[in-house]
Design a protein around this motif. Structure first.
Motif, mmCIF file in Angstrom:
data_model
loop_
_atom_site.group_PDB
_atom_site.id
_atom_site.type_symbol
_atom_site.label_atom_id
_atom_site.label_comp_id
_atom_site.label_asym_id
_atom_site.label_seq_id
_atom_site.Cartn_x
_atom_site.Cartn_y
_atom_site.Cartn_z
ATOM 1 N N UNK A 1 -86.650 -48.313 24.552
ATOM 2 C CA UNK A 1 -86.238 -48.555 25.973
ATOM 3 C C UNK A 1 -86.305 -50.197 25.842
ATOM 4 N N UNK A 2 -85.267 -50.797 26.394
ATOM 5 C CA UNK A 2 -84.868 -52.035 26.491
ATOM 6 C C UNK A 2 -84.839 -52.421 27.781
ATOM 7 N N UNK A 3 -85.638 -53.592 28.227
ATOM 8 C CA UNK A 3 -85.934 -54.565 29.321
ATOM 9 C C UNK A 3 -84.877 -55.547 29.397
ATOM 10 N N UNK A 4 -83.825 -55.712 30.137
ATOM 11 C CA UNK A 4 -83.113 -56.787 30.124
ATOM 12 C C UNK A 4 -83.528 -58.151 30.586
ATOM 13 N N UNK A 5 -83.232 -59.073 29.578
ATOM 14 C CA UNK A 5 -83.870 -60.427 29.987
ATOM 15 C C UNK A 5 -83.516 -61.092 31.457
ATOM 16 N N UNK A 6 -82.425 -60.694 31.818
ATOM 17 C CA UNK A 6 -81.858 -61.336 33.093
ATOM 18 C C UNK A 6 -82.375 -60.427 34.232
ATOM 19 N N UNK A 7 -82.877 -59.414 33.893
ATOM 20 C CA UNK A 7 -82.979 -58.348 34.944
ATOM 21 C C UNK A 7 -84.026 -57.183 34.276
ATOM 22 N N UNK A 8 -85.551 -57.847 34.467
ATOM 23 C CA UNK A 8 -86.387 -57.078 33.890
ATOM 24 C C UNK A 8 -86.595 -55.667 34.392
ATOM 25 N N UNK A 9 -86.340 -55.475 35.777
ATOM 26 C CA UNK A 9 -86.454 -54.081 36.258
ATOM 27 C C UNK A 9 -85.236 -53.033 35.820
ATOM 28 N N UNK A 10 -84.380 -53.491 35.015
ATOM 29 C CA UNK A 10 -83.176 -52.944 34.530
ATOM 30 C C UNK A 10 -83.694 -52.578 33.100
ATOM 31 N N UNK A 11 -83.662 -51.257 32.910
ATOM 32 C CA UNK A 11 -84.186 -50.789 31.611
ATOM 33 C C UNK A 11 -83.219 -49.628 30.751
ATOM 34 N N UNK A 12 -82.669 -49.881 29.781
ATOM 35 C CA UNK A 12 -81.696 -48.927 29.169
ATOM 36 C C UNK A 12 -82.132 -48.255 27.898
ATOM 37 N N UNK A 13 -82.049 -47.067 27.633
ATOM 38 C CA UNK A 13 -82.243 -46.485 26.490
ATOM 39 C C UNK A 13 -81.290 -46.622 25.318
ATOM 40 N N UNK A 14 -81.745 -46.636 24.200
ATOM 41 C CA UNK A 14 -80.880 -46.723 23.061
ATOM 42 C C UNK A 14 -81.606 -46.464 21.794
ATOM 43 N N UNK A 15 -81.023 -47.172 20.648
ATOM 44 C CA UNK A 15 -81.689 -47.038 19.256
ATOM 45 C C UNK A 15 -81.503 -48.242 18.749
ATOM 46 N N UNK A 16 -82.621 -48.713 17.976
ATOM 47 C CA UNK A 16 -82.775 -50.089 17.288
ATOM 48 C C UNK A 16 -82.040 -49.657 15.924
ATOM 49 N N UNK A 17 -80.911 -50.562 15.380
ATOM 50 C CA UNK A 17 -80.274 -50.402 14.413
ATOM 51 C C UNK A 17 -80.350 -51.721 13.410
ATOM 52 N N UNK A 18 -79.762 -51.554 12.240
ATOM 53 C CA UNK A 18 -79.691 -52.933 11.712
ATOM 54 C C UNK A 18 -78.361 -53.857 11.723
ATOM 55 N N UNK A 19 -77.507 -53.073 12.380
ATOM 56 C CA UNK A 19 -76.212 -53.561 12.481
ATOM 57 C C UNK A 19 -75.418 -52.541 13.527
ATOM 58 N N UNK A 20 -74.441 -53.276 14.144
ATOM 59 C CA UNK A 20 -73.551 -52.278 15.270
ATOM 60 C C UNK A 20 -73.254 -51.070 14.331
ATOM 61 N N UNK A 21 -72.586 -50.965 13.506
ATOM 62 C CA UNK A 21 -72.205 -49.530 12.773
ATOM 63 C C UNK A 21 -73.317 -49.126 11.930
ATOM 64 N N UNK A 22 -74.496 -49.465 11.825
ATOM 65 C CA UNK A 22 -75.491 -48.844 10.974
ATOM 66 C C UNK A 22 -75.923 -47.496 11.360
ATOM 67 N N UNK A 23 -76.262 -46.549 10.642
ATOM 68 C CA UNK A 23 -76.755 -45.142 11.173
ATOM 69 C C UNK A 23 -77.967 -45.503 11.868
ATOM 70 N N UNK A 24 -78.305 -44.183 12.872
ATOM 71 C CA UNK A 24 -79.575 -44.245 13.579
ATOM 72 C C UNK A 24 -80.644 -44.581 12.558
ATOM 73 N N UNK A 25 -80.737 -43.953 11.343
ATOM 74 C CA UNK A 25 -81.872 -44.409 10.589
ATOM 75 C C UNK A 25 -82.142 -45.693 9.853
#
Length: 151
Positions: A94-118
């Motif tokens: 869950x990522x809290x946006x820098x310019x909008x701390x009340x806005x949180x998005x769910x995603x995945x941490x990856x090593x690059x845009x097209x890298x696999x989820x793992x």
């Protein structure tokens, strides 16, 4: 690392209110819905037809920097969905946006845009770590993912 192109990954199903979010993501832009009523301007996510602050139906989409910080995360053991077992250990953040701390998005941490989820080492994930949005196409939809600002 598993090949996520062969895994039946979950993909978003855009609705009328959220469709612009996905359209902007396809262009590599992170935009958040904002109230367009004079004097309001509140950001809101998930997108919805009416501003919860002033009840206006007027809205616009504001471009964000894509910078944020990890607010929370989980590394499922075992994976919650059997179709993702080959990708373990993967993460959901869950990522809290820098310019909008009340806005949180769910995603995945990856090593690059097209890298696999793992691709990101789970041991390197830390609450508060600074991240940057990147975009990749999966299942016909471009989704935001996140990379560490300082790997």
């Amino acid at each position: 690392m598993a090949d996520e192109k062969t895994a039946p990954l979950l993909t978003p199903v855009p609705d009328d209110d959220g469709a612009p979010f996905w359209d902007y993501a396809a262009r590599g832009e992170l935009r958040i819905q904002a109230c367009a009523a004079p004097g309001c301007g509140e950001l809101r996510f998930p997108p919805r037809p009416c501003c919860p602050h002033c009840q206006s139906f007027d809205s616009t989409w504001r471009r964000m920097s894509g910078k944020g910080r990890i607010w929370s995360y989980v590394v499922p053991h075992p994976p919650l969905l059997p179709a993702y077992a080959a990708l373990a250990p993967y993460n959901a953040i869950i990522v809290e946006l820098a310019e909008a701390p009340r806005i949180r998005l769910v995603g995945n941490l990856v090593t690059s845009a097209d890298a696999p989820l793992d691709s990101a080492d789970p041991a390197r994930i830390r609450i508060g770590a600074r991240v940057q949005a990147v975009f990749t196409e999966t299942g016909g939809v471009t989704v935001p993912r996140w990379v560490l600002e300082r790997p």
